[in-house]
Design an enzyme around this catalytic site. Structure first.
Site: not given
Length: 304
Positions: A274, A262, A211
């Site tokens: 993402h 995240h 991420c």
């Protein structure tokens, strides 16, 4: 050899930065070679084996071909390194970890730093010898010194000597620091090229991003150097109220205990692009109604 006149650089298309020399498993062997066989390695990994790279704290990050590192220590066949272009709270100099020594090479600093650079702007690009035979498949955002330019080809300096890149695969800049700063929209548009690319923990290449590797590299492509990890990215840049988001802002997500786990790129109209997690690919999602809506905790802006 005078250390001040030389520098260590990555000598494979993608070198994985491991937590310790004993972190790799037998199944990871293809990624340890010179040249590293990234495709063979990734294809051999089951979802569970990929997930263990994170859950067992095996992998930290990755290096691209030609990327400079500091070598702090050599222990047998391994080097303890600092990735100087990956800012991290773990070390003021950059991102620390271990890589196979054979995936690094010392080069003359003056020669490597003198020339303009060819930055790969295609997803991947073939590095070719003078017979037009492919030597390596290089990732997006790999950059090498330019020795000569022709209408269709660029001659680049590599750790092993001179080689060629197709002109249409690269952009030429006076230096890495001269990559122009683009808009938040441009950052998000760069990410569109990687939709459906499978997530890879620690990933920093066009063969798989995690991420924060995804957000780091989309910023890098547009002239911004930001911290490597999500928790560090959340502490730098400009704080943005969640009701004043702009396209290209970073969105951060935390567990109930406040631990950020995240990060994604705000794409406008409550959408986010993402790299979600192992077993999934880069995606564009509408945040309301998802688990991310509940976990959204902070936003940061690095673009101008």
């Amino acid at each position: 050899m005078n250390e001040s006149n030389h520098m260590w650089i990555c000598n494979v298309a993608v070198s994985t930065i491991w937590t310790e020399p004993n972190s790799p498993r037998e199944i990871d062997e293809p990624g340890l070679h010179e040249p590293a066989n990234i495709h063979q390695w990734y294809n051999a990994l089951t979802t569970d084996k990929r997930r263990d790279l994170c859950d067992l704290n095996l992998v930290q990050s990755q290096l691209l071909y030609g990327e400079e590192v500091i070598v702090d220590e050599i222990e047998g066949d391994w080097a303890k390194i600092i990735a100087i272009n990956q800012p991290s709270k773990k070390d003021a100099r950059g991102y620390p970890g271990w890589v196979p020594l054979k995936q690094l090479k010392q080069v003359e600093r003056e020669a490597w730093s003198y020339f303009p650079i060819a930055l790969i702007t295609s997803k991947t690009a073939a590095l070719m010898d003078h017979h037009n035979e492919t030597i390596l498949d290089l990732s997006f955002l790999t950059y090498l010194p330019v020795v000569d330019q022709h209408e269709q080809m660029v001659k680049a300096l590599t750790p092993e000597g001179e080689a060629w890149l197709n002109r249409h695969d690269v952009a030429i800049f006076p230096s890495y620091d001269d990559i122009p700063k683009q808009t938040g929209q441009a950052i998000v548009e760069s990410g569109h090229e990687f939709l459906e690319l499978p997530y890879f923990w620690g990933g920093m290449s066009a063969f798989g991003y995690d991420c924060s590797g995804f957000t780091y590299n989309m910023h890098k492509a547009n002239g911004y150097q930001i911290p490597r990890d999500a928790s560090d990215q959340a502490k730098a840049g400009e704080h943005v109220p969640l009701n004043h988001l702009e396209i290209g802002d970073l969105l951060f997500f935390a567990f109930e205990n406040g631990h950020i786990h995240h990060v994604g790129l705000y794409a406008g109209n409550e959408y986010m692009i993402h790299s979600p997690s192992t077993g999934k690919g880069i995606e564009m999602i509408h945040v309301p109604g998802t688990k991310y809506e509940k976990e959204l905790c902070v936003a940061r802006r690095y673009h101008t």
